[in-house]
Design a protein around this motif. Structure first.
Motif, PDB file in Angstrom:
ATOM      1  N   ALA A 183       0.846  -1.197   0.000  1.00  0.00           N
ATOM      2  CA  ALA A 183       0.000   0.000   0.000  1.00  0.00           C
ATOM      3  C   ALA A 183       0.878   1.242   0.000  1.00  0.00           C
ATOM      4  N   ALA A 184       0.500   2.205  -0.794  1.00  0.00           N
ATOM      5  CA  ALA A 184       1.287   3.431  -0.911  1.00  0.00           C
ATOM      6  C   ALA A 184       0.961   4.418   0.199  1.00  0.00           C
ATOM      7  N   GLY A 185      -0.033   4.131   0.991  1.00  0.00           N
ATOM      8  CA  GLY A 185      -0.441   5.065   2.034  1.00  0.00           C
ATOM      9  C   GLY A 185      -1.466   6.038   1.493  1.00  0.00           C
ATOM     10  N   PRO A 186      -1.919   6.929   2.335  1.00  0.00           N
ATOM     11  CA  PRO A 186      -2.956   7.873   1.908  1.00  0.00           C
ATOM     12  C   PRO A 186      -2.404   8.939   0.966  1.00  0.00           C
ATOM     13  N   ALA A 187      -3.279   9.457   0.141  1.00  0.00           N
ATOM     14  CA  ALA A 187      -2.923  10.608  -0.696  1.00  0.00           C
ATOM     15  C   ALA A 187      -3.123  11.864   0.145  1.00  0.00           C
ATOM     16  N   ASN A 235       9.277  12.352   4.920  1.00  0.00           N
ATOM     17  CA  ASN A 235       9.744  11.889   6.234  1.00  0.00           C
ATOM     18  C   ASN A 235       8.920  10.724   6.759  1.00  0.00           C
ATOM     19  N   PHE A 236       7.667  10.634   6.330  1.00  0.00           N
ATOM     20  CA  PHE A 236       6.786   9.570   6.798  1.00  0.00           C
ATOM     21  C   PHE A 236       6.525   8.509   5.733  1.00  0.00           C
ATOM     22  N   GLY A 237       7.282   8.553   4.647  1.00  0.00           N
ATOM     23  CA  GLY A 237       7.168   7.534   3.621  1.00  0.00           C
ATOM     24  C   GLY A 237       5.969   7.685   2.703  1.00  0.00           C
ATOM     25  N   LEU A 238       5.371   8.865   2.675  1.00  0.00           N
ATOM     26  CA  LEU A 238       4.231   9.109   1.788  1.00  0.00           C
ATOM     27  C   LEU A 238       4.731   9.752   0.503  1.00  0.00           C
ATOM     28  N   SER A 239       4.036   9.492  -0.594  1.00  0.00           N
ATOM     29  CA  SER A 239       4.528  10.037  -1.857  1.00  0.00           C
ATOM     30  C   SER A 239       3.442  10.571  -2.781  1.00  0.00           C
TER      31      SER A 239
END
Length: 77
Positions: free
Chosen positions: A10-14, A35-39
């Motif tokens: 999972a890429a995480g939230p947008a 910093n939190f791995g979101l892109s």
């Protein structure tokens, strides 16, 4: 249960910024995201247009977030 290797993680939230006013703010959000791995950054009608060199400068090594940012004309898009 173990995840299948065929399914990408999972890429995480947008993160969605609606009518951001300053490129510097966009860049700082990109930096925090990295910093939190979101892109996945989405911009809705940025006031000063896009792309923004001020955003890139403020991103401080989060260029991958800036480069992948998607721009939308309105929130419904």
């Amino acid at each position: 249960m173990q995840a299948s290797n065929d399914i990408p993680p999972a890429a995480g939230p947008a993160i969605i910024l609606v009518e951001p006013q300053l490129g510097e703010n966009i860049g700082m959000v990109a930096r925090a995201m990295a910093n939190f791995g979101l892109s996945e950054l989405r911009l809705v009608n940025p006031r000063d247009g896009w792309p923004s060199e001020k955003a890139r400068a403020a991103a401080s090594r989060a260029d991958h977030v800036i480069d992948a940012a998607r721009v939308f004309d309105d929130l419904a898009s």
